[in-house]
Design an enzyme around this catalytic site. Structure first.
Site, PDB file in Angstrom:
ATOM      1  CD  GLU A 199       0.040  -1.430  10.901  1.00  0.00           C
ATOM      2  OE1 GLU A 199       1.147  -1.897  10.653  1.00  0.00           O
ATOM      3  OE2 GLU A 199      -0.309  -0.307  10.504  1.00  0.00           O
ATOM      4  N   GLY A 204      -3.248   5.236   4.932  1.00  0.00           N
ATOM      5  CA  GLY A 204      -3.599   5.218   3.515  1.00  0.00           C
ATOM      6  C   GLY A 204      -2.361   5.419   2.650  1.00  0.00           C
ATOM      7  CB  THR A 248      -0.895   0.001   1.264  1.00  0.00           C
ATOM      8  OG1 THR A 248      -1.641  -1.210   1.285  1.00  0.00           O
ATOM      9  CG2 THR A 248      -1.844   1.179   1.280  1.00  0.00           C
ATOM     10  CB  VAL A 249       3.257   2.693   2.445  1.00  0.00           C
ATOM     11  CG1 VAL A 249       4.025   4.002   2.576  1.00  0.00           C
ATOM     12  CG2 VAL A 249       2.250   2.565   3.590  1.00  0.00           C
ATOM     13  CE  LYS A 309       0.605   4.479  13.780  1.00  0.00           C
ATOM     14  NZ  LYS A 309      -0.798   4.369  13.356  1.00  0.00           N
ATOM     15  CD  GLU A 359       6.983  13.516  10.115  1.00  0.00           C
ATOM     16  OE1 GLU A 359       7.857  14.330  10.379  1.00  0.00           O
ATOM     17  OE2 GLU A 359       6.067  13.234  10.911  1.00  0.00           O
ATOM     18  CB  ALA A 369      13.437  -5.718  -2.618  1.00  0.00           C
TER      19      ALA A 369
END
Ligand code: NDP
Ligand code: HSE
Length: 436
Positions: free
Chosen positions: A190, A302, A13-14, A205, A129, A43
């Site tokens: 997740e 997202g 996703t990211v 977090k 970040e 990869a």
């Protein structure tokens, strides 16, 4: 000047957001960074799946370690998640002199001290970040923008999946399992969604925020973690009637004696801005001694929102990679030789207010017994409602709101109240924060 060469580890996703936004904003990024940022290779353990998601313009390899340590790579972007092999790959990349950008809060909350020490020794940057609150630049705000302050506390909605679930359950009356499936389909959850719903992701977090706010090492093992799986619809309704919303909050606070680090469902006054943060949005309140409260709001999960944070790190690293390591912002905001040893307080020493729901016999003297126990434990009542027992009912719900008290006192009071014959079901306890 030759563009900096980026290796992407992971193609989910990211990563797909990073590929898209890097391509779309290439020219703007070059103008910001003063140098090109070029994706050299990706990869992925399943190249066909990766090609279907990311296109076939870039070379794809299944050899993660070879790519992470390849001589021509300048920055390794780890977007796989999980602990192993992410930890080994990140450490190998650092050892090979690469800068690292990662969104992996689990890895940093558990192995951050080791990873930052390795990066410090090698003179490379580990930027993260995206690891906290997705697209919100909260790391930069706390580490740099608020550097003039003594941070007093941070409280945040830092898990999009659970906030989405709580919002949809409240507004649409949908059931937990249905909304969780939607959150997974939307790419918020997740890989193992129990991390979201049991509060573990928010605790990862909060652990990172705690470290950069107070200059302590990351100590995930000391965090108190409670998720939303035991929350009942009745409590969401009663909270509303009392003027509160229930949110899964990550909280870290410097009490002077130690540091609170906790994640749990929390009642917050409905009038607070943060109480009105809905869906997968995240919001973090940071209280500094000089600035007072500041609020950061935005998409916490997202594909492209998270890519926004990853790419901001890439721009930062591109600007800074030739700078003397001494002149860079320290990984955990404070100089490594100036870290604090203030302890993380055990949960029973935490001070907070409470919402209690008791199923009690509708008979004379019950309230007196309960309030006597609370008074014995030094707990002051802030408000109380009793639902009228229906026709023919002999039991009723009693809701008690308390002022701040030490958790150990509340544990003792609940223990004693629970033994009363007039208390018919396990007492529900939800912590309450006014966030003044
Ligand atoms: P995905 O599950 O969508 O993607 C992970 C990618 O890494 C997939 O390509 C997956 O391969 C690959 N991968 C996972 N484990 C391994 C392994 N052991 N060996 C090889 N490849 C592996 O995750 P996301 O993109 O959602 O998340 C990536 C990271 O970003 C995580 O650390 C997450 O916590 C973090 N993050 C995510 C956000 C989000 O909104 N999704 C927001 C902020 C941070 P395969 O497809 O074969 O499983
Ligand atoms: N699963 C996480 C969430 C992703 O729902 O907030 C963003 O870190």
């Amino acid at each position: 000047m030759k563009p900096l060469q980026i290796a992407l580890l992971g193609a989910g996703t990211v990563a797909s957001g990073v590929v898209k936004v890097l391509a779309r904003n290439q020219e703007e990024l070059q103008r910001r960074a003063g140098r090109g940022i070029a994706l050299a290779a990706i990869a992925a353990r399943n190249p066909d799946k990766a090609r279907a998601a990311l296109g076939d313009a870039l070379p794809i390899t299944t050899d993660f370690m070879a790519l992470a340590t390849r001589p021509d790579i300048d920055i390794v972007v780890e977007l796989m998640g999980g602990i192993s092999p992410a930890r080994e790959l990140v450490l190998a990349a650092i050892a090979a002199g690469k800068h690292v950008v990662t969104a992996n809060k689990a890895l940093l909350a558990i192995h951050g001290n080791e990873i930052f020490a390795a990066a410090q020794a090698k003179g490379v940057i580990v930027a993260f970040e995206a690891a906290v609150a997705g697209g919100i630049p909260i790391i930069k705000a706390v580490r740099e923008g608020l550097a003039g302050n003594r941070i007093e506390w941070i409280a945040g909605i830092i898990n999009g999946t659970t906030n989405f679930i709580l919002s949809e359950m409240r507004d649409k009356g949908l059931d937990f399992a249905t909304v969780l499936k939607q959150a997974q389909a939307l790419g918020y959850a997740e890989a193992d969604p129990t991390f979201d719903i049991e509060g573990v992701d928010a605790a990862h977090k909060a652990t990172i925020l705690c470290a950069i706010a107070f200059g302590v090492p990351v100590q995930f093992d000391k965090a108190y973690v409670e998720g939303i799986t035991a929350l009942q619809a009745a409590d969401i309704r009663y909270a509303e009637q009392l003027g509160y919303r229930i949110k899964l909050l990550g909280i870290t606070k410097n009490t002077g004696e130690g540091i609170e680090l906790r994640v749990h469902p929390t009642l917050i006054p409905a009038t607070r801005l943060i109480a009105n943060v809905e869906g997968a949005m995240n919001a973090v309140v940071v209280q500094g001694d000089a600035v007072g409260p500041t609020l950061y709001y935005g998409k916490g999960a997202g594909s492209e929102p998270t890519a926004s944070a990853v790419i901001a790190d890439l721009v930062d690293v591109t600007r800074l990679h030739t700078a003397d390591p001494e002149h860079r912002v320290p990984h955990l905001a404070f100089q490594p030789d100036a870290m604090s040893d203030l302890p993380i307080l055990p949960m029973d020493q935490v001070v907070t207010a409470y919402y209690l729901r008791l199923r009690v016999a509708d008979q004379t003297g019950v309230l007196a017994d309960l309030t006597r126990i609370l008074a014995d434990e030094g707990i002051s009542i802030d408000g109380l409602i009793q639902r009228e027992a229906g026709e023919g009912e002999h039991q009723t719900d009693l809701i008690i709101l308390t002022h701040d008290t030490v958790e150990a006192h509340m544990n003792a009071a609940i223990g004693r109240m629970q033994t009363l014959p007039s208390v018919h079901a396990p007492i529900v306890r939800i912590r309450k924060e006014e966030l003044r």
